[in-house]
Design a protein around this motif. Structure first.
Motif, PDB file in Angstrom:
ATOM      1  N   MET A  98       0.831  -1.210   0.000  1.00  0.00           N
ATOM      2  CA  MET A  98       0.000   0.000   0.000  1.00  0.00           C
ATOM      3  C   MET A  98       0.863   1.256   0.000  1.00  0.00           C
ATOM      4  O   MET A  98       0.509   2.263  -0.613  1.00  0.00           O
ATOM      5  CB  MET A  98      -0.957   0.004   1.202  1.00  0.00           C
ATOM      6  N   ASN A  99       1.990   1.204   0.681  1.00  0.00           N
ATOM      7  CA  ASN A  99       2.872   2.372   0.676  1.00  0.00           C
ATOM      8  C   ASN A  99       3.444   2.625  -0.713  1.00  0.00           C
ATOM      9  O   ASN A  99       3.613   3.773  -1.117  1.00  0.00           O
ATOM     10  CB  ASN A  99       3.984   2.212   1.715  1.00  0.00           C
ATOM     11  N   LEU A 100       3.735   1.543  -1.439  1.00  0.00           N
ATOM     12  CA  LEU A 100       4.222   1.718  -2.818  1.00  0.00           C
ATOM     13  C   LEU A 100       3.126   2.325  -3.692  1.00  0.00           C
ATOM     14  O   LEU A 100       3.383   3.166  -4.535  1.00  0.00           O
ATOM     15  CB  LEU A 100       4.666   0.374  -3.411  1.00  0.00           C
TER      16      LEU A 100
ATOM     17  N   PRO B  99       9.866   9.315  -3.948  1.00  0.00           N
ATOM     18  CA  PRO B  99      10.310  10.569  -3.337  1.00  0.00           C
ATOM     19  C   PRO B  99      11.234  10.396  -2.128  1.00  0.00           C
ATOM     20  O   PRO B  99      11.940  11.342  -1.769  1.00  0.00           O
ATOM     21  CB  PRO B  99       8.996  11.226  -2.900  1.00  0.00           C
ATOM     22  N   GLY B 100      11.233   9.203  -1.522  1.00  0.00           N
ATOM     23  CA  GLY B 100      12.046   9.021  -0.322  1.00  0.00           C
ATOM     24  C   GLY B 100      11.400   9.681   0.886  1.00  0.00           C
ATOM     25  O   GLY B 100      10.366  10.344   0.780  1.00  0.00           O
ATOM     26  N   MET B 101      12.020   9.440   2.063  1.00  0.00           N
ATOM     27  CA  MET B 101      11.476  10.019   3.307  1.00  0.00           C
ATOM     28  C   MET B 101      12.493  10.976   3.912  1.00  0.00           C
ATOM     29  O   MET B 101      13.619  10.575   4.189  1.00  0.00           O
ATOM     30  CB  MET B 101      11.223   8.913   4.344  1.00  0.00           C
TER      31      MET B 101
ATOM     32  N   LEU C 288      10.328  10.033  12.068  1.00  0.00           N
ATOM     33  CA  LEU C 288       8.996  10.649  12.058  1.00  0.00           C
ATOM     34  C   LEU C 288       8.005   9.741  11.323  1.00  0.00           C
ATOM     35  O   LEU C 288       6.885   9.501  11.796  1.00  0.00           O
ATOM     36  CB  LEU C 288       9.066  12.025  11.376  1.00  0.00           C
ATOM     37  N   ALA C 289       8.432   9.194  10.190  1.00  0.00           N
ATOM     38  CA  ALA C 289       7.565   8.299   9.409  1.00  0.00           C
ATOM     39  C   ALA C 289       7.171   7.069  10.224  1.00  0.00           C
ATOM     40  O   ALA C 289       6.079   6.516  10.055  1.00  0.00           O
ATOM     41  CB  ALA C 289       8.266   7.872   8.123  1.00  0.00           C
ATOM     42  N   MET C 290       8.062   6.667  11.124  1.00  0.00           N
ATOM     43  CA  MET C 290       7.804   5.472  11.941  1.00  0.00           C
ATOM     44  C   MET C 290       6.836   5.741  13.093  1.00  0.00           C
ATOM     45  O   MET C 290       6.374   4.817  13.753  1.00  0.00           O
ATOM     46  CB  MET C 290       9.118   4.940  12.535  1.00  0.00           C
TER      47      MET C 290
ATOM     48  N   GLY D 148       0.535   7.053  13.725  1.00  0.00           N
ATOM     49  CA  GLY D 148      -0.380   8.148  13.433  1.00  0.00           C
ATOM     50  C   GLY D 148       0.194   9.184  12.481  1.00  0.00           C
ATOM     51  O   GLY D 148      -0.533  10.042  11.994  1.00  0.00           O
ATOM     52  N   TYR D 149       1.514   9.119  12.217  1.00  0.00           N
ATOM     53  CA  TYR D 149       2.080  10.091  11.274  1.00  0.00           C
ATOM     54  C   TYR D 149       1.815   9.639   9.842  1.00  0.00           C
ATOM     55  O   TYR D 149       2.120   8.505   9.471  1.00  0.00           O
ATOM     56  CB  TYR D 149       3.587  10.256  11.484  1.00  0.00           C
ATOM     57  N   SER D 150       1.252  10.535   9.053  1.00  0.00           N
ATOM     58  CA  SER D 150       0.976  10.203   7.657  1.00  0.00           C
ATOM     59  C   SER D 150       0.993  11.453   6.802  1.00  0.00           C
ATOM     60  O   SER D 150       0.523  12.499   7.225  1.00  0.00           O
ATOM     61  CB  SER D 150      -0.384   9.529   7.544  1.00  0.00           C
ATOM     62  N   THR D 151       1.543  11.336   5.604  1.00  0.00           N
ATOM     63  CA  THR D 151       1.494  12.457   4.659  1.00  0.00           C
ATOM     64  C   THR D 151       0.462  12.194   3.569  1.00  0.00           C
ATOM     65  O   THR D 151       0.444  12.871   2.551  1.00  0.00           O
ATOM     66  CB  THR D 151       2.872  12.671   4.001  1.00  0.00           C
ATOM     67  N   ALA D 152      -0.379  11.174   3.798  1.00  0.00           N
ATOM     68  CA  ALA D 152      -1.375  10.824   2.777  1.00  0.00           C
ATOM     69  C   ALA D 152      -2.304  12.007   2.524  1.00  0.00           C
ATOM     70  O   ALA D 152      -2.786  12.626   3.482  1.00  0.00           O
ATOM     71  CB  ALA D 152      -2.176   9.612   3.229  1.00  0.00           C
TER      72      ALA D 152
HETATM   73  N1  LIG Z   1       7.687   3.972   0.038  1.00  0.00           N
HETATM   74  C1  LIG Z   1       7.574   5.192   0.590  1.00  0.00           C
HETATM   75  N2  LIG Z   1       8.115   6.270  -0.026  1.00  0.00           N
HETATM   76  C2  LIG Z   1       8.028   7.485   0.520  1.00  0.00           C
HETATM   77  N3  LIG Z   1       7.408   7.740   1.689  1.00  0.00           N
HETATM   78  C3  LIG Z   1       6.849   6.725   2.357  1.00  0.00           C
HETATM   79  C4  LIG Z   1       6.900   5.389   1.845  1.00  0.00           C
HETATM   80  N4  LIG Z   1       6.294   4.587   2.728  1.00  0.00           N
HETATM   81  C5  LIG Z   1       5.879   5.361   3.745  1.00  0.00           C
HETATM   82  N5  LIG Z   1       6.209   6.656   3.524  1.00  0.00           N
HETATM   83  C6  LIG Z   1       5.972   7.805   4.424  1.00  0.00           C
HETATM   84  O1  LIG Z   1       5.785   7.306   5.742  1.00  0.00           O
HETATM   85  C7  LIG Z   1       4.527   7.746   6.232  1.00  0.00           C
HETATM   86  C8  LIG Z   1       3.971   6.731   7.193  1.00  0.00           C
HETATM   87  O2  LIG Z   1       3.685   5.516   6.510  1.00  0.00           O
HETATM   88  P1  LIG Z   1       2.673   4.509   7.146  1.00  0.00           P
HETATM   89  O3  LIG Z   1       3.101   4.243   8.543  1.00  0.00           O
HETATM   90  O4  LIG Z   1       2.536   3.349   6.254  1.00  0.00           O
HETATM   91  O5  LIG Z   1       1.323   5.328   7.231  1.00  0.00           O
HETATM   92  P2  LIG Z   1       0.331   5.760   6.057  1.00  0.00           P
HETATM   93  O6  LIG Z   1       0.620   4.902   4.875  1.00  0.00           O
HETATM   94  O7  LIG Z   1      -0.994   5.512   6.630  1.00  0.00           O
HETATM   95  O8  LIG Z   1       0.596   7.188   5.787  1.00  0.00           O
HETATM   96  C9  LIG Z   1       3.681   7.951   5.011  1.00  0.00           C
HETATM   97  O9  LIG Z   1       2.624   8.836   5.231  1.00  0.00           O
HETATM   98  C10 LIG Z   1       4.716   8.548   4.051  1.00  0.00           C
HETATM   99  O10 LIG Z   1       4.943   9.890   4.332  1.00  0.00           O
END
Ligand SMILES: Nc1ncnc2c1ncn2[C@@H]1O[C@H](COP(=O)(O)OP(=O)(O)O)[C@@H](O)[C@H]1O
Ligand code: SF4
Ligand code: SF4
Ligand SMILES: [Mg+2]
Lengths: 166, 444
Positions: free
Chosen positions: A77-79, A106-108, A113-115, A118-122
């Motif tokens: 789903m992240n991909l 795009p990378g992180m 923070l991504a870990m 509740g943090y999400s950039t969706a």
């Molecule tokens: N493959 C990825 N490439 C870039 N950013 C990612 C990727 N996977 C996760 N992220 C970043 O990490 C955040 C957290 O991911 P995740 O814990 O899966 O929550 P969610 O998918 O609900 O946002 C995402 O919102 C995104 O910003």
């Protein structure tokens, strides 16, 4: 030892993993790779579901199958959502199941923070679809016995999750 | 591999090897070999999907016959509520009860009554396990077998209560024995079954060692006997009859209506059940409290041992449960009293539900991994049409059969044609080579 590319076609064993990551080296091994498309919601979840079928066929303990399936689903789903698509490599040997998710997205900027739960950039439209709870990566980690993320802004991301067998 | 009893059997002389059934089997348990269907006992869940699929009626359900009643001093029929949906000519359930007595049963006890008991027990069960969600109904034995074979993770989710059939059987036997002073083992209790799965559950119970039901007779086997007797003479009442809720269990969603809970889900048809359980297994239905899952389309009214169209039967079942509404309150109160009298333990699932191995490609992990690698290579060479002409349901299944030594790659018609083409090309080459003797002559 055989390797597979998209949907199980055999690949040259000498080929490196899609991300160039070092491959674990205990024998025998099974390696399969699954392509995942950006915003391809119609096919989203299929890679995880195929991985689950394969592990079941291997006779893996139900708990291992379940954890691997959850981790694969979150990676997939992240991909779909956060990257430009990518691939998930399944590696199985007699000790562990390893999932490697690779993309050139795009990378992180900030992995810790991504870990955070509740943090999400969706974006909003994704949240409206019920994704973007920010629990995916923490969930993956919880399901794994070892877990790592390598990411470079503008270059891509590699997430590796391993689950010990027995 | 333990050999297990199965009520679904092949009638070899009728099988044409058409491969229709292999494609519908939810566990891919069937292959066509040497022109005949072969069922893998480790994978078969007795859902009866192949019985329904086979137009040549080559799949049958082995069950008891009325002859078997003779072994007992006193016999009790336990009609599944679905039976009442099958006989259009009957004015109501009582006429069918009468017909059952006419064909040899001493007494009848409706399983709808067992359903009321189990509804009550399930309610109490859900209260005692508030954390484990979703709870999955164990009423359909085909679904429970499916969980044992394919979803061992979910075994702990199956409600720890017995089936309505079991509840009716235990109560009827105990009551008749004390009323008439007949020893338990002299009383023959026979379930009138809509399906193969229940026959298997009677002969080889899912959890317990001992079955409380002595036999199962298919609705389709006694349909002729019953239809000639209904509408002619009198009517009889069963010793126990359930509420309209108990009757409605025969239709999908019926059990849920009886439970009257929020956050519940009903699914019918074995392929739908598969889709749903997969997601439960993925943990995506944790917000649901209770799941009713029935293998047959429209529910037990569509069982493989029924005769009526499932949707006609379903409509009739709704009418019948309305018709018995008058006695419902009394029936529900009676069911509660029975649960209080015997205690919940009496109706609790006997023994543990164990996982059944049968899906894995090999029991040894190293071998399984090697075989799986090989499987993927074989699969890459197959055309991916899933046509079934090789006798395996899909190209993937065929690749698995090849790797396991049960089939050969050229059993695939396309591979065979390729191989023949190669041989033909070789032959052509050979045919074109000049014979040395002729060559010399031409040279001169
Ligand atoms: N493959 C990825 N490439 C870039 N950013 C990612 C990727 N996977 C996760 N992220 C970043 O990490 C955040 C957290 O991911 P995740 O814990 O899966 O929550 P969610 O998918 O609900 O946002 C995402 O919102 C995104 O910003
Ligand atoms: S459906 Fe199956 S059992 Fe029936 S004729 Fe075809 S192969 Fe034989
Ligand atoms: S749905 Fe009912 S009739 Fe069908 S297999 Fe299950 S218990 Fe039997
Ligand atoms: Mg995510």
């Amino acid at each position: 030892m055989y390797r597979k590319n998209d949907n199980g076609q055999a690949m040259d064993p000498a080929e490196v993993t899609p991300c160039g990551a070092a491959r674990p080296s205990s024998e025998p091994v099974l390696e399969m790779s699954f392509e995942v498309g950006h915003y391809d919601f119609a096919a989203a979840g299929e890679a995880a579901s195929k991985i689950k079928q394969v592990l079941r066929k291997l006779g893996m303990a139900p708990d291992v199958v379940r954890r691997a399936a959850v981790a694969a689903y979150e990676a997939e789903m992240n991909l779909v959502i956060h990257s430009v698509g990518g691939s998930i490599l399944l590696h199985v040997d007699t000790e562990k199941v390893t999932l490697v998710s690779c993309d050139e997205g795009p990378g992180m900027p900030d992995i810790s923070l991504a870990m955070k739960e509740g943090y999400s950039t969706a974006p909003d439209e994704i949240r409206e679809m019920g994704f973007g709870a920010g629990m995916g990566l923490p969930n993956m980690k919880r399901c794994s016995d070892s877990f790592s993320i390598e990411s470079e802004v503008g270059r891509g991301t590699t997430v590796t999750a391993s689950i010990r067998i027995a | 591999m333990e050999s297990r009893f199965h009520s679904v059997k092949l009638l070899e002389e009728k099988c044409k090897g058409c491969t229709n059934c292999i494609k519908r089997c939810p566990t891919e348990a069937i292959r066509v070999r040497e022109g005949k269907a072969v069922i893998n006992a480790a994978r078969c869940i007795d859902c009866g999907e192949c019985v329904r699929t086979c137009e040549n009626h080559a799949k049958t359900i082995i069950a008891n016959s009325l002859e078997d009643l003779r072994e007992y001093e006193y016999t009790i029929a336990l009609p599944a509520p679905a039976l009442y949906s099958q006989l259009e000519r009957a004015s109501g359930p009582d006429e069918i009860v009468w017909a059952l007595q006419e064909i040899g049963f001493d007494e009848v006890c409706d399983v709808s009554f067992g359903a009321d008991i189990i509804t009550e027990c399930t309610r109490r069960h859900l209260m005692s396990f508030p954390k484990l969600r979703p709870v999955i109904s164990g009423a359909c034995p085909a679904v429970v077998r499916l969980i044992q074979v394919r979803y061992p993770n979910l075994l702990s989710h199956v409600a720890k209560v017995e089936s309505p059939m079991y509840a009716a059987a235990r109560v009827a036997r105990a009551e008749v024995s004390s009323r008439l002073g007949i020893a338990h083992d002299r009383i023959g209790v026979f379930f009138i079954t809509p399906c193969a799965a229940k026959v298997t559950a009677v002969i080889a119970p899912l959890g317990s060692e001992k079955s409380y039901v002595d036999g199962a007779i298919s609705i389709s086997d006694i349909y002729g006997e019953l239809i000639t007797r209904v509408g002619q003479h009198g009517a009889a009442r069963p010793v126990y009859r359930g509420s309209s809720f108990g009757f409605a269990w025969a239709n999908s969603s019926g059990e849920l209506k009886a439970l009257g809970l929020q956050n519940v889900l009903a699914v019918d048809g074995i392929h739908n059940v598969l889709d749903l359980l997969e997601e439960v297994d993925n943990g995506r239905l944790a917000g649901v409290d209770y799941i009713e899952a029935l293998a047959c389309p429209a529910g037990c009214v569509g069982g493989p041992a029924t005769v009526e169209n499932p949707f006609v039967a379903r409509a009739r079942m709704i009418e019948i449960s309305k018709a018995v509404e008058a006695g419902s309150d009394y029936a529900l109160a009676e069911a509660k009293q029975v649960v209080d009298k015997y205690g919940e333990e009496f109706f609790a699932l006997q023994g543990e539900l164990a996982a059944v191995a049968g899906l894995a490609i090999d029991p040894r992990l190293e071998v399984a991994i090697a075989k799986m690698s090989e499987l993927e290579r074989v699969l890459a060479r197959l055309p991916g049409l899933d046509c079934g002409a090789c006798g395996s349901p899909t190209c993937r299944a065929h690749a698995e059969d090849v790797v396991c030594g049960h089939a050969s790659e050229v059993d695939c018609v396309f591979k065979l044609r390729e191989a023949m083409e190669e041989v033909a090309e070789e032959l052509l080459k050979l045919a074109k080579t000049d014979l040395p003797s002729l060559q010399r002559r031409n040279d001169k």
